[in-house]
Motif scaffolding. Sequence first.
Motif, PDB file in Angstrom:
ATOM      1  N   VAL A  18       0.749  -1.010   0.089  1.00 42.74           N
ATOM      2  CA  VAL A  18       0.102  -0.113   0.102  1.00 42.74           C
ATOM      3  C   VAL A  18       0.878   1.668   0.343  1.00 42.74           C
ATOM      4  CG1 VAL A  18      -1.649   1.320   1.358  1.00 42.74           C
ATOM      5  CG2 VAL A  18      -2.063  -1.268   1.431  1.00 42.74           C
ATOM      6  N   ILE A  32      -0.186   2.398 -13.655  1.00 46.36           N
ATOM      7  CA  ILE A  32       0.044   1.313 -12.412  1.00 46.36           C
ATOM      8  C   ILE A  32      -0.546  -0.002 -12.192  1.00 46.36           C
ATOM      9  CG2 ILE A  32       2.018   2.316 -11.848  1.00 46.36           C
ATOM     10  CD1 ILE A  32       0.355   2.364  -9.054  1.00 46.36           C
ATOM     11  N   GLU A  33      -0.590  -1.319 -11.370  1.00 47.90           N
ATOM     12  CA  GLU A  33      -1.268  -2.196 -10.959  1.00 47.90           C
ATOM     13  C   GLU A  33      -0.575  -2.940  -9.648  1.00 47.90           C
ATOM     14  OE1 GLU A  33      -4.106  -3.507 -10.076  1.00 47.90           O
ATOM     15  OE2 GLU A  33      -5.125  -2.994 -11.329  1.00 47.90           O
ATOM     16  N   ALA A  34      -1.443  -2.771  -8.627  1.00 50.03           N
ATOM     17  CA  ALA A  34      -0.983  -3.833  -7.076  1.00 50.03           C
ATOM     18  C   ALA A  34      -1.925  -4.984  -7.716  1.00 50.03           C
ATOM     19  CB  ALA A  34      -1.948  -2.488  -6.228  1.00 50.03           C
ATOM     20  N   TYR A  35      -1.229  -6.191  -7.117  1.00 47.51           N
ATOM     21  CA  TYR A  35      -1.546  -7.610  -7.060  1.00 47.51           C
ATOM     22  C   TYR A  35      -0.930  -8.165  -5.427  1.00 47.51           C
ATOM     23  CZ  TYR A  35      -0.598  -7.258 -12.063  1.00 47.51           C
ATOM     24  OH  TYR A  35      -1.378  -6.989 -13.078  1.00 47.51           O
ATOM     25  N   SER A  36      -1.874  -8.695  -4.742  1.00 48.22           N
ATOM     26  CA  SER A  36      -2.480  -8.871  -3.266  1.00 48.22           C
ATOM     27  C   SER A  36      -3.011 -10.476  -3.467  1.00 48.22           C
ATOM     28  CB  SER A  36      -2.791  -8.128  -2.582  1.00 48.22           C
ATOM     29  OG  SER A  36      -4.437  -7.969  -2.797  1.00 48.22           O
ATOM     30  N   VAL A  40      -6.675  -5.920   0.127  1.00 47.66           N
ATOM     31  CA  VAL A  40      -5.974  -5.176   0.671  1.00 47.66           C
ATOM     32  C   VAL A  40      -7.329  -3.478   1.029  1.00 47.66           C
ATOM     33  CG1 VAL A  40      -4.111  -3.706   1.072  1.00 47.66           C
ATOM     34  CG2 VAL A  40      -4.114  -6.388   0.343  1.00 47.66           C
ATOM     35  N   LEU A  43      -5.999  -0.220  -1.167  1.00 47.98           N
ATOM     36  CA  LEU A  43      -4.952  -0.495  -2.395  1.00 47.98           C
ATOM     37  C   LEU A  43      -6.150   0.288  -3.832  1.00 47.98           C
ATOM     38  CD1 LEU A  43      -2.444  -1.972  -3.281  1.00 47.98           C
ATOM     39  CD2 LEU A  43      -3.422  -4.187  -3.404  1.00 47.98           C
ATOM     40  N   GLY A  44      -6.971   0.225  -3.647  1.00 48.45           N
ATOM     41  CA  GLY A  44      -7.276   0.830  -4.845  1.00 48.45           C
ATOM     42  C   GLY A  44      -7.235   2.175  -4.765  1.00 48.45           C
ATOM     43  N   ILE A  47      -4.065   2.967  -6.127  1.00 51.08           N
ATOM     44  CA  ILE A  47      -3.040   3.190  -7.304  1.00 51.08           C
ATOM     45  C   ILE A  47      -4.693   4.411  -8.437  1.00 51.08           C
ATOM     46  CG2 ILE A  47      -2.597   1.320  -7.027  1.00 51.08           C
ATOM     47  CD1 ILE A  47      -4.820   0.253  -8.827  1.00 51.08           C
ATOM     48  N   PHE A 143       3.347  -9.426  -2.564  1.00 54.48           N
ATOM     49  CA  PHE A 143       2.183  -8.498  -2.782  1.00 54.48           C
ATOM     50  C   PHE A 143       3.400  -8.437  -4.122  1.00 54.48           C
ATOM     51  CE2 PHE A 143       1.488  -9.279   1.383  1.00 54.48           C
ATOM     52  CZ  PHE A 143      -0.063  -9.492   1.843  1.00 54.48           C
TER      53      PHE A 143
ATOM     54  N   GLY B 214      -6.049 -11.259  -8.853  1.00 48.69           N
ATOM     55  CA  GLY B 214      -5.408 -10.304  -7.569  1.00 48.69           C
ATOM     56  C   GLY B 214      -5.039  -8.825  -7.385  1.00 48.69           C
ATOM     57  N   GLU B 220     -11.881  -5.120  -5.862  1.00 50.18           N
ATOM     58  CA  GLU B 220     -12.360  -3.836  -5.149  1.00 50.18           C
ATOM     59  C   GLU B 220     -13.930  -4.124  -6.036  1.00 50.18           C
ATOM     60  OE1 GLU B 220     -12.436  -1.240  -3.751  1.00 50.18           O
ATOM     61  OE2 GLU B 220     -10.041  -0.262  -3.618  1.00 50.18           O
TER      62      GLU B 220
END
Lengths: 177, 478, 1045
Positions: A18, A32-36, A40, A43-44, A47, A143, B214, B220
């Motif tokens: 985060v 960009i993109e976050a992966y978990s 989490v 997190l949305g 980014i 992550f 993921g 979301e």
Amino acid sequence: MSALNGLLAEFESASDLVAAAKTTHRSGYNDIEAYSPFPVHGLGEAIGFTKNRVPLVVLIGGIIGACTGYGLQYWVSAITYPINVGGRPLNSWPSFVIITFELTVLFAGLSAVIGMLVLNDLPRPHHPVFNVPQFERASQDRFFLCVFAADPKFNVTETRRFLERLKPISIADVPDE
Amino acid sequence: MSTQAVPLEDREEPVLEPGHDMASITAKISDIVLERPLSVGWVAGVMFCSGIVLMLGTAVGYLFLKGTGIWGINIPVGWGFAIVNFVWWIGIGHAGTLISAILHLLRQSWRNSINRFAEAMTLFAVMCAGLFPLIHTGRPWLAYWMFPIPNTMGYWPQFRSPLLWDVFAVSTYGTISLVFWYTGLIPDLATLRDRAGNKWIRMIYGALAMGWRGEARHWERYESAYLLLAGLSTPLVLSVHTVVSFDFAISIMPGWHTTVFPPYFVAGAIYSGFAMVLILCIPVRAVYNLKDMITIRHLENAAKVMLATGLIVAYGYILEIYMAWYAGPKSIDWYTVHNRFFGPYAGPYWMLWICNIIVPQVLWIKSVRRSPFWLFILSLVVLVGMWLERFVIIILSLHRDFVPSSWGMYYPTKWDWMTYIGTLGLFVTMIFLFCRVLPVISIFEIRMLLPESHVHPVGDHSVDAKHAGPPQLEGKHG
Amino acid sequence: MAAENTKREDVCPGKNKKKTLDAQALDLAVVREEIASTSGPEYWRSLEELAGSDEFRAMMHREFPKGSSEWLDSVSRRGFLQTMGASLALAGMTACTRQPLEQIVPYVRQPDDVIPGRPQFYASATTLGGYASPVLVESHMGRPTKIEGNPDHPASLGAADIFSQASLLDMYDPDRSQTPVYLGETRSWKNFTDQIRTRMAGQRAVDGEGFRLLTGPISSPTLFSQIQALLKMYPKAKWHQYSPLHRDNVLAGSMLAFGQAVETQYRLDGADVILSLDADFLSPSFPGSARYTHDYAARRNPDAAMNRLYVVESVPSPTGAKAEHRLSQRASEVEGLAQSLAASLGLGGSADEAKEDARFLRAVAEDLKAHSGASVVIAGDQQSPEVHALAHAINAHLGNVGKTVVYSDTVLANPVDQTASLKELAQDLREKKVDVLVILGANPVYDAPTDLNFGDALLNSGAGLRLHFGLHQDETAELCQWHVNAAHSLEAWSDGRAYDGSVCLVQPLIAPLYEGKSAHELVAALMGQSTLTGHDILRSYWQGQAKSADFETWWRKTVHDGFVDGTAYPAKAVTAKASVPAGKSAAAAAGDASMIEVSFRGDPAIYDGAFANNGWMQELPKPMSKMTWDNPAWIGPAYAARKGLKSEDMVRLEIAGRNVEVPVWIQAGHPDNAITVFLGYGRRRVGRVGTGVGFDLYKARSSDAPWRTTAKLTPLAQTYKLASTQGYQTIETGVADDHGVARTRPVIREGSLEEYKTNPNFAREMEEAPERNVTLYPNVDYSDPNYNKLGYAWGMTVDLGACVGCNACMIACHSENNIPVVGKPQVVVGRHMHWIRVDAYYQGDRDNPSASFQPVPCMQCENAPCELVCPVGATVHSSEGLNDMVYNRCIGTRYCSNNCPYKVRRFNFLLFQDWETPQFKMMRNPDVSIRSRGVMEKCTYCVQRITVARIDSEREERSIKDGEIQTACQQACPSNAIVFGNVNDPNSKVSKLKGQARNYSMLAELNTRPRTTYLAEVRNPNPQLESAEHAGASSAVEHAVVERS
């Protein structure tokens, strides 16, 4: 080595991710993109994802379902095949409430799932990030943060240096195929 | 929200034994599917149960060949085991949805360890239940006329019939439960995909996971969809047994025509549902060594729910008697109740009181609530009791109604029993298979029970187990 | 219906052979192949060839083909029927139906020429115990499909009893004998006549020394004259008559009273007070019952002068159920009672005032006196001659003769003491005096008194020719060298006298299915005239009788009307002997306590066994016990309690050293220390339906005590499952009362005349019915021309006061609506299919309760609960208010039946309907569709009849007249208890009845708004006796429950 799709930074914990995502986004990276491995919180936003249209889809689905439900019953009982059943009027609305409700739920429920999948652009069996070996832990206990080459601000060396400042476990190139 | 909203008892007793991290959880649950070798017990169990399913096939085949006359039904008792079993199975299904949807909305984090399991149970129960309305018709090959599709008669269903409401309620319920269950599975399927060694297995789970990665965006949308599904399922699950109860309440038969049915049918459903959950959980947590994820506290909570719903059911019974008293000795209701107490079927009726009302009162005792063994026994008793309840409602009401000249008796035949036992076999078979091909516990939701799943201000890495909260409930959807 | 039209062709062998023949018939394979290999014209010839084959013999020797034992196992019934369907016998009979060659004359209701699809009606007659009942036979394209009463004949007035109606099924019975048989081999009629000629020639030589003729009772003038001619031809020959349900005592009674044989007829329309001494004159087996029931019921209207019925009876009967005052007595006590009555009426003799029923007697005596000339005393067939003589004396004394009682010549030609007659024959057989024995229609081997050992006598008589002539190859045929298959009364010309003596003509509706012969033809053959046809014989006889100059016209009219005008016997002046016969019965009554009195009765449904193979009759619930498929012995509640017996317990009866075992049934109102057994069951050889069903009580009956004896009763350990369609006859018990169970719904409502006079609305006030407009929804307006274009609203009333529970409506419905027979096991589990049922309820003291009957068809509710719950709209409402059942929409959820508070819906749990047997295909009413497995069915108010009337009226541009439509049940009802019509028409009969005060709806408070309503029964008790009895009068019949076993 083929064209680069982006850079993938691996992190230890959700908090790190985060934090990293926040910094990256603040410093002007948009694509960009976050992966978990699990949802989490925050997190949305981190980014820069704000527009979630799933609830709207569900609402529309529900309304359509309700109309279909009552419409079907009314049309069948009062219009296309009007007949005296047990001395009840053709449009016996109290009897029709239940099926109307059931169809509402059915349509809303299905549109929730389908809507979610479609908006998520799923099913999609292949994605460049899958080419990164360690990414398989994204569904388990790691992550990731990915900065895509498509981002105007993207520059292999710059971006890599930027990411290294976020203290990831590793940084990997995402090959583009 | 965060720690504040965590229910009080969470502090006293964790729903997840300490000493786990994400890797260990993931490994432990997914290895049951991917690593664990086939055990003799499992194979034997599946063989035995599918043998029973074969018997079900035989019974149904012969039924189609000869007609419903092979059962014990007659005039006046037009409905027998088929409908009793239907209502019973549907009821059992309810606990699953309740756990996954309602407890989700109520932020009962402890449900995370058992919801997957309960939902599977729901699906299989609905499967068994759905079988009966189809085969119990005189001309099953025409049962599709109950669906609103154009047919050879150029006529549509008759929407005033509670039986048709059933069709819609049950099919909706089945569909929604399925998608709800599958949605919950997607992230775990991805996990299995990524852990599977064998290429083929990887491809199968990959296909099922639909390429889940993921992403934050996915999560979301996923969460809002899941939450909405939970919100929709809650009234749905309440409606389903209400509608089932309408089959009786809407009619004019003494013993059926009563307004208390909807609430006490729903309560009864949850009652039997939790009993079934316990019956399945207790052996599974032992066999697959999941005691640290399905803890005593889960069992105790289930027991508490049973105690509560059991009392609602008791209220239903007592109200029936009160109504008869209120209507007075000249009334048919009086006779109906009298017939239950002293009539030819008094045996089943008293058994019903013992199994459903009297025996379960031991749940007031904490030590019983916390003893897997006694809970298991008690759940069996309750399941029998709930089956008897449906037997009493259907057979005892029908066999003696308004016109004494048409009174009769109902005796089940061997085909009735074969069909009933057959569905039990089908149910257990499905459970067996489920345990080996899908994660019996929702991996990603368990992860969220971990302390480290909680996000802390950057820099602060001190983790406090006591602060483990279910983050999935936070934010705008909360 | 279309489907049916196509099916109808199946009756032709050419088309139908393949179909029936590919069915599995294990032992018939060869025969089948051979038939299949032949086709069309050579078919019959090939039958002759086949007759030589071993398979054929094997089959003919077997009673009936393999698998028939599974008959009652309805699950395998279909397979079995395929076997039967394939059997050669059936293949042989499925010839296309042919009209008889002679001219038969249709009844006026239809034009003479056949209009396809429109039935024709022919006047004819059926006979029972020698007495003829005038009927109309409905014929569809040459196939008789239904038997109804002949409205023009005073003995019927349009009503038809169960026996005449059910005889239709007998004609189509696939187990009927189908060829002449010699020692088990089929022969031809020609072959038979050749053989018999030589035999009879031998007898001619010795004046018929060794020639014996055995017949049942005969009323046919033609046959009688033939027999006389026969006896002239063989002077030394003897003619014997026997039927097990003979009326010897009636005959003896009239000899005792008048010194001559006279027929006693009653005019009940003129009777204010009726006393029955063990006479069940409202039951169809009583000669003239149709008319008696009509006249009796006509006097049950409380708004007119009501009659009053006293019944002294030893066996609970419909007559007793209708009685204002019923005295339950052992049969042996009736005579003493009759004597006391005679005495108290002043006919001398000693009035035994000590009897506990003196009070009853006094009241009756006074009532009879008060209504001298308008009263009648009727004695029962089974009562002793003395009782009959007493009855005659009392009637004479009261001046009833000529008013309510009329004497005439006997209906039976040459009435004899039949028991004695048969005894003599048995004697002659033993003494080897008999060379030729011809048995016409009788079955003594089965039903003769057991002490005659008729079977042995017959077998060891050494008679060179024993000939049995009958519809079945029965027990007697088995012991005869020759059997000749008889033609059914629907297949042959004949005649017979009705109870009033008027001659009815029997005209054939169809050429004999199996080329059977009539009795006339057989007797003619015995006289060497084997070529004469029944038609010739009948015509020539009547040519001799006819007074009219123009015989042709006279004949045509007579055949058309179905009876010979002016043949009814005139009243005959006879004077009863003054002296009252002294009773010997007091001795008989007193016996040692260990013994129990046994009464013999014919079965209410299958009579003397003649209807044993008739599915309709087997499944017809007997009026009082609602028993089907069996003949348990009746005992009274008091006796049962004392002996600790339950219904369905087996007992052994030891009668003069002979043992019979039989299950018992506790019958409310049955006298103590007595047991009633019913004859006609336990047939050893009759067919797939009747063989081995029930218990043969002829084994217990001896010639010296045909109706009454004493026995030692020993309870046995085992029990026997009985199939009653009404397990709960709602007899009050203290137990039930404690819990208030004694009162649920007043489905039956009745009151006394006084109550009716003071408060005519008593019936309606028993239950409050909701206001019409208390509803969430607007009411459907059936008088609104926009909704109900033709403006008819069909409705029905059932007068409980008039109904005597005779079941005629049930058989009529069975026949009209193609209702299947399901068999005993299905009845046991509660799956009988009767669209209309007659419930019997009891109230009061179990040992002498008052009973009521309630016919229950579909109520055709306006707010039909069944319609509401059907998911597929298989039962919906017509604009004329009919609760229509759409068979091919039905998927069989049975929800409608569950939600029917009247439980009038019937479900095809299995394939109950017989789709295989060709005969039944011919018999069915083509206007009513055949229901298959998995479909719900119920009373439709005979919608097919409504439709016909509607079409007719529309073609003639008029509206349907009141009474133009009669439902089948209404039509058959002898007491006119059922009235059907248009309730929108205020002047229709049904509207007027519904307007009456005693009109009420069953379960009105459910607001189902039935179109079928009931007229509460009003009884007219004698004030002197009422105080004690009928405490519960005007209370609803109370529904406490006594459970069987």
